[in-house]
Scaffold this motif. Structure first.
Motif: not given
Lengths: 221, 221
Positions: A98-99, A119-120, A128-129, A139-141
């Motif tokens: 998500i840059g 959805v995510a 960033r979370h 969310q976390p990878f």
DNA sequence: TCCGTTTTGTTCTCCCGTTCACAAACTCCT
DNA sequence: AGGAGTTTGTGAACGGGAGAACAAAACGGA
């Protein structure tokens, strides 16, 4: 480009045609919104920016949805193309990275309006979370596996830096994703049966630069 | 896709090859940074994700830059490809439409590192003017003409909503821009001699969806 | 009902791009 | 120096897509 393992179905549509169907779909949507009920192949071809003979041949792979002497029913043809591509159903999608580009993709309305539901949003960077992007929490990878399993995700989008892309692709493939849209630089290697499409922004500019350079050379000759 | 008016120069490189040259260039840069001085067509093809015969044929359009029995000098070949594409020179670029995508493009490092210099960010929305994006101030779209004239801009990027795209393209063409990279939906009509390349994010996803749908059908058969 | 008009669906031909296969050319080792 | 091994550059075969051209089919008017 695309690897196929399973047996081909009855009709197999040429790749070049498949790539143009979404363009026709968009043109038909525009026509429909303008109140047009029927259109000729000539008119639709003009709206889509292609040759009318090519358009007719493309549509003939789907079936005979036109009426000779009349043309095509806009809404009917639109539905048929949408069904053939598969955009009548709902496609859950995950975006990783998500840059700046991931932001743009998450906010891109063209996805949702065509049956693609994000959805995510996942990112490896813990800072960033929790951030909200386009109404969705980052969310976390590491949540990839559970999210894919929960929503039945088949399509993943990679918008990470180049160095991370292969690792992300490997994780995606491992948890069952079979189609990847890759915006990262470099070549992804994936097993057979997984489709990868690559969009490289700088390649497009470089192709333009090549032609631009030739134009300049032609002028001084 | 591309329209050409001026007389073709001596060597005319096939479009398919032109589109791959930037990929080779990137692969060579990676090899060079890894300290590789020489590479075979096989190795370079693997790094670029193509067939080695195709790579050799592509390179043969540029000239004979390899040595039989040895391979290619990485830095020398890299320079030759860069020169052929035109990325050894500086290309001033304007980006119009500073929404989410425009932001991402302005921040994209892949442009600057390949000789593309963003000289201006333009937007029609007055509330955005003065905003700093990627170290550049967003200016009014009406400044287009003066900026293009001042910097000698030949390449424009359109990242506006679809409805504005044609008007932006017309203004660009009118003030001398001859290459356009279009991210907006829909078909742009431009006079002969102007090159347009289109990137449509939703088309890529729809192509993936089509194949994904066929995979699913194959499984239940 | 019959004929002219319109437009689709399809056949045919041509061209571009991909791939195979091999001769030419270069290096290295003896 | 000469032969074995390696790799490029290219000729030739092949496949797929683009476009022209036309027959088949539907409509409308008399």
């Amino acid at each position: 480009m695309t690897a196929r393992t399973s047996t081909e179905s009855a009709r197999d549509i040429p790749e070049a045609t498949v790539a143009r169907l979404p363009v026709y779909l968009r043109a038909l949507t525009t026509l429909s919104e303008a109140g047009t009920g029927t259109c000729s192949s000539e008119a639709l071809a003009a709206a889509a920016g292609v040759n009318s003979a090519k358009l007719r041949k493309d549509l003939s792979y789907l079936g005979s949805y036109g009426t000779r002497g009349v043309g095509y029913d806009v809404d009917y043809l639109r539905y048929q193309i949408a069904r053939e591509i598969g955009v009548t159903q709902d496609w859950p999608v995950v975006i990783v990275g998500i840059g700046n580009l991931g932001h743009a993709l998450a906010n891109y309305s063209g996805f949702r309006s065509r049956g693609f539901r994000t959805v995510a949003l996942l990112d490896a960077d813990p800072t960033r979370h929790g951030e909200m992007v386009a109404g969705i929490e980052v969310q976390p990878f590491d949540d990839l596996e559970s999210i894919v399993a929960e929503h039945g995700v088949a399509i993943g989008v990679i918008a990470t830096p180049a160095v991370a892309a292969q690792a992300v692709a490997d994780r995606m493939v491992a948890c069952g994703i079979t189609s990847i849209l890759n915006f990262a630089a470099g070549v992804l290697s994936v097993p057979a049966g997984v489709d990868v499409r690559k969009v490289d922004l700088s390649v497009e500019l470089q192709v333009l630069a090549y032609h631009e350079q030739r134009k300049a050379q032609g002028e001084l000759a």
